[in-house]
Write a protein that holds these residues in place. Sequence first.
Motif, PDB file in Angstrom:
ATOM      1  N   ASP A  69       0.835  -1.206   0.000  1.00 29.93           N
ATOM      2  CA  ASP A  69       0.000   0.000   0.000  1.00 29.93           C
ATOM      3  C   ASP A  69       0.865   1.250   0.000  1.00 29.93           C
ATOM      4  O   ASP A  69       0.636   2.188  -0.770  1.00 29.93           O
ATOM      5  CB  ASP A  69      -0.917   0.007   1.229  1.00 29.93           C
ATOM      6  CG  ASP A  69      -2.051  -0.996   1.132  1.00 29.93           C
ATOM      7  OD1 ASP A  69      -2.424  -1.360   0.003  1.00 29.93           O
ATOM      8  OD2 ASP A  69      -2.556  -1.424   2.188  1.00 29.93           O
ATOM      9  N   ARG A  70       1.869   1.267   0.868  1.00 31.99           N
ATOM     10  CA  ARG A  70       2.710   2.459   0.990  1.00 31.99           C
ATOM     11  C   ARG A  70       3.585   2.656  -0.240  1.00 31.99           C
ATOM     12  O   ARG A  70       3.760   3.784  -0.721  1.00 31.99           O
ATOM     13  CB  ARG A  70       3.562   2.363   2.260  1.00 31.99           C
ATOM     14  CG  ARG A  70       2.728   2.359   3.535  1.00 31.99           C
ATOM     15  CD  ARG A  70       3.567   2.655   4.763  1.00 31.99           C
ATOM     16  NE  ARG A  70       4.490   1.584   5.101  1.00 31.99           N
ATOM     17  CZ  ARG A  70       4.176   0.530   5.852  1.00 31.99           C
ATOM     18  NH1 ARG A  70       2.942   0.372   6.297  1.00 31.99           N
ATOM     19  NH2 ARG A  70       5.087  -0.385   6.143  1.00 31.99           N
ATOM     20  N   ALA A  73       1.380   3.803  -3.189  1.00 29.57           N
ATOM     21  CA  ALA A  73       0.935   5.179  -2.975  1.00 29.57           C
ATOM     22  C   ALA A  73       2.076   6.156  -3.227  1.00 29.57           C
ATOM     23  O   ALA A  73       1.890   7.217  -3.836  1.00 29.57           O
ATOM     24  CB  ALA A  73       0.401   5.339  -1.546  1.00 29.57           C
ATOM     25  N   GLU A  76       2.689   6.495  -6.989  1.00 22.89           N
ATOM     26  CA  GLU A  76       1.697   7.361  -7.628  1.00 22.89           C
ATOM     27  C   GLU A  76       1.956   8.819  -7.286  1.00 22.89           C
ATOM     28  O   GLU A  76       1.833   9.710  -8.138  1.00 22.89           O
ATOM     29  CB  GLU A  76       0.293   6.954  -7.188  1.00 22.89           C
ATOM     30  CG  GLU A  76      -0.821   7.781  -7.799  1.00 22.89           C
ATOM     31  CD  GLU A  76      -0.851   7.683  -9.319  1.00 22.89           C
ATOM     32  OE1 GLU A  76      -1.229   8.692  -9.964  1.00 22.89           O
ATOM     33  OE2 GLU A  76      -0.523   6.613  -9.878  1.00 22.89           O
ATOM     34  N   GLU A  77       2.331   9.086  -6.036  1.00 25.79           N
ATOM     35  CA  GLU A  77       2.655  10.456  -5.634  1.00 25.79           C
ATOM     36  C   GLU A  77       3.833  10.987  -6.443  1.00 25.79           C
ATOM     37  O   GLU A  77       3.839  12.149  -6.878  1.00 25.79           O
ATOM     38  CB  GLU A  77       2.979  10.483  -4.140  1.00 25.79           C
ATOM     39  CG  GLU A  77       3.215  11.872  -3.578  1.00 25.79           C
ATOM     40  CD  GLU A  77       3.466  11.839  -2.081  1.00 25.79           C
ATOM     41  OE1 GLU A  77       3.910  12.874  -1.548  1.00 25.79           O
ATOM     42  OE2 GLU A  77       3.233  10.782  -1.448  1.00 25.79           O
ATOM     43  N   ARG A  92      -7.434   8.171  -4.620  1.00 27.41           N
ATOM     44  CA  ARG A  92      -8.301   7.309  -3.811  1.00 27.41           C
ATOM     45  C   ARG A  92      -8.915   8.155  -2.698  1.00 27.41           C
ATOM     46  O   ARG A  92      -8.224   8.544  -1.761  1.00 27.41           O
ATOM     47  CB  ARG A  92      -7.497   6.146  -3.242  1.00 27.41           C
ATOM     48  CG  ARG A  92      -6.828   5.269  -4.306  1.00 27.41           C
ATOM     49  CD  ARG A  92      -5.822   4.326  -3.685  1.00 27.41           C
ATOM     50  NE  ARG A  92      -4.777   5.074  -2.986  1.00 27.41           N
ATOM     51  CZ  ARG A  92      -3.887   4.516  -2.176  1.00 27.41           C
ATOM     52  NH1 ARG A  92      -3.905   3.215  -1.954  1.00 27.41           N
ATOM     53  NH2 ARG A  92      -2.972   5.256  -1.574  1.00 27.41           N
ATOM     54  N   HIS A 137      -2.230   4.428   4.221  1.00 27.84           N
ATOM     55  CA  HIS A 137      -1.918   4.540   2.794  1.00 27.84           C
ATOM     56  C   HIS A 137      -2.894   3.774   1.900  1.00 27.84           C
ATOM     57  O   HIS A 137      -2.616   3.601   0.713  1.00 27.84           O
ATOM     58  CB  HIS A 137      -0.492   4.055   2.489  1.00 27.84           C
ATOM     59  CG  HIS A 137       0.587   4.900   3.076  1.00 27.84           C
ATOM     60  ND1 HIS A 137       0.901   4.885   4.420  1.00 27.84           N
ATOM     61  CD2 HIS A 137       1.440   5.788   2.503  1.00 27.84           C
ATOM     62  CE1 HIS A 137       1.890   5.722   4.649  1.00 27.84           C
ATOM     63  NE2 HIS A 137       2.230   6.293   3.515  1.00 27.84           N
ATOM     64  N   THR A 138      -4.023   3.315   2.426  1.00 26.35           N
ATOM     65  CA  THR A 138      -5.003   2.668   1.554  1.00 26.35           C
ATOM     66  C   THR A 138      -5.959   3.679   0.926  1.00 26.35           C
ATOM     67  O   THR A 138      -6.660   3.357  -0.031  1.00 26.35           O
ATOM     68  CB  THR A 138      -5.794   1.593   2.318  1.00 26.35           C
ATOM     69  OG1 THR A 138      -6.389   2.176   3.475  1.00 26.35           O
ATOM     70  CG2 THR A 138      -4.878   0.456   2.754  1.00 26.35           C
ATOM     71  N   ASP A 140      -5.878   8.048  -0.217  1.00 26.19           N
ATOM     72  CA  ASP A 140      -5.041   9.240  -0.325  1.00 26.19           C
ATOM     73  C   ASP A 140      -5.597  10.392   0.513  1.00 26.19           C
ATOM     74  O   ASP A 140      -4.844  11.213   1.037  1.00 26.19           O
ATOM     75  CB  ASP A 140      -4.927   9.684  -1.786  1.00 26.19           C
ATOM     76  CG  ASP A 140      -4.264   8.618  -2.650  1.00 26.19           C
ATOM     77  OD1 ASP A 140      -3.233   8.066  -2.221  1.00 26.19           O
ATOM     78  OD2 ASP A 140      -4.796   8.321  -3.734  1.00 26.19           O
ATOM     79  N   ARG A 266      -5.591  14.279   4.918  1.00 26.03           N
ATOM     80  CA  ARG A 266      -4.556  13.666   4.080  1.00 26.03           C
ATOM     81  C   ARG A 266      -3.411  13.224   4.996  1.00 26.03           C
ATOM     82  O   ARG A 266      -3.304  13.708   6.131  1.00 26.03           O
ATOM     83  CB  ARG A 266      -4.047  14.651   3.034  1.00 26.03           C
ATOM     84  CG  ARG A 266      -3.274  15.805   3.617  1.00 26.03           C
ATOM     85  CD  ARG A 266      -2.750  16.754   2.551  1.00 26.03           C
ATOM     86  NE  ARG A 266      -3.760  17.716   2.121  1.00 26.03           N
ATOM     87  CZ  ARG A 266      -3.589  18.531   1.086  1.00 26.03           C
ATOM     88  NH1 ARG A 266      -2.478  18.490   0.378  1.00 26.03           N
ATOM     89  NH2 ARG A 266      -4.538  19.393   0.746  1.00 26.03           N
ATOM     90  N   ARG A 267      -2.572  12.341   4.497  1.00 27.04           N
ATOM     91  CA  ARG A 267      -1.404  11.952   5.267  1.00 27.04           C
ATOM     92  C   ARG A 267      -0.485  13.158   5.461  1.00 27.04           C
ATOM     93  O   ARG A 267      -0.376  14.007   4.577  1.00 27.04           O
ATOM     94  CB  ARG A 267      -0.616  10.839   4.558  1.00 27.04           C
ATOM     95  CG  ARG A 267      -1.357   9.517   4.501  1.00 27.04           C
ATOM     96  CD  ARG A 267      -0.474   8.432   3.922  1.00 27.04           C
ATOM     97  NE  ARG A 267       0.012   8.740   2.576  1.00 27.04           N
ATOM     98  CZ  ARG A 267      -0.687   8.575   1.473  1.00 27.04           C
ATOM     99  NH1 ARG A 267      -1.931   8.120   1.542  1.00 27.04           N
ATOM    100  NH2 ARG A 267      -0.165   8.855   0.302  1.00 27.04           N
ATOM    101  N   TYR A 270       1.670  14.733   2.654  1.00 30.55           N
ATOM    102  CA  TYR A 270       1.257  14.251   1.331  1.00 30.55           C
ATOM    103  C   TYR A 270       0.674  15.404   0.519  1.00 30.55           C
ATOM    104  O   TYR A 270      -0.128  16.201   1.004  1.00 30.55           O
ATOM    105  CB  TYR A 270       0.209  13.152   1.466  1.00 30.55           C
ATOM    106  CG  TYR A 270      -0.413  12.733   0.151  1.00 30.55           C
ATOM    107  CD1 TYR A 270       0.261  11.876  -0.706  1.00 30.55           C
ATOM    108  CD2 TYR A 270      -1.661  13.209  -0.234  1.00 30.55           C
ATOM    109  CE1 TYR A 270      -0.298  11.496  -1.912  1.00 30.55           C
ATOM    110  CE2 TYR A 270      -2.231  12.830  -1.436  1.00 30.55           C
ATOM    111  CZ  TYR A 270      -1.543  11.975  -2.277  1.00 30.55           C
ATOM    112  OH  TYR A 270      -2.107  11.605  -3.475  1.00 30.55           O
TER     113      TYR A 270
END
Length: 296
Positions: A69-70, A73, A76-77, A92, A137-138, A140, A266-267, A270
Amino acid sequence: MDFTALEIFKAVAAEGSVTRAAEQLGRVQSNVTTRIQQLEEQLGTPLFLRQGRRMVLTPAGESLRGYADRLLALAEEARQAVRPQQPGGRLRLGAMESTAAARLPQPLAQLHAQWPDVVLDLSTGASRPLVEQVAAHTLDAALVAWPPPGLETDTPVERTPVFQESLLLALPAHHPPVQSPADLQLHTLAAFTRGCTYRHIGEAWMQGARGTAPQVLELASYHAIIACVAAGRCAGVVPQALWDLMREPPALRLVPLQSCDTVLVRRRGYQSPALDALLAALQGTQQHTTAWISSP
């Protein structure tokens, strides 16, 4: 390991089946099986237990899923970061059911019209699980009612206020007028699962009536909640914005409760062009709505 192998691994883990994962990914079944076997060989450990046609994660597989997952993610980032002026890629997004129904149609339509390369995956749930999925991280980002009950204070997320919801306590039509919790004659609350902020607010308000927590009838949708309230069995908490969407609402007694902020979480740290574009659409819609309400 490569990202394609991790995506295949995640699909099999989510579906519990090579066949269904192959259908979802648009691959032949033998290719999916081979990629999973190669990944297991590279890591030197089984990732799945084969139970007939069902695939169940081993402890090692469960551990890998969090890393997958991490890693995906972050990949993609990174893809989005190198094209900051061109929002695109996968986003997501999680949201409460009421927010998805009452608040998202217009901004998501605007987002798609302006940035068609953004691929949005939308899922709904209660506030606390959504925030936990962002931290894991599942997801965004997620739109949740703040603060979610039971959320760890050190959860690594940042939040931006987006909407303010007016909450209503919905009661059966025959219920006498309610000026305070002491006037309440019901002892059951129809609500979503634990972790729902609106449920927590309703429970706290109803507990003020008798000093004990109400019984909770857990349901999966606002339609079911409102139907149970109309049947005379219980109370329910409903956002005003969602109630206003109903073309033929049942005859219920509605009691104002309080306002509650909906925030975009958001994280921590991120950022992506796609998420920035979504936030701009959400804030633009909110400003338009506020101006329309304030106009004479």
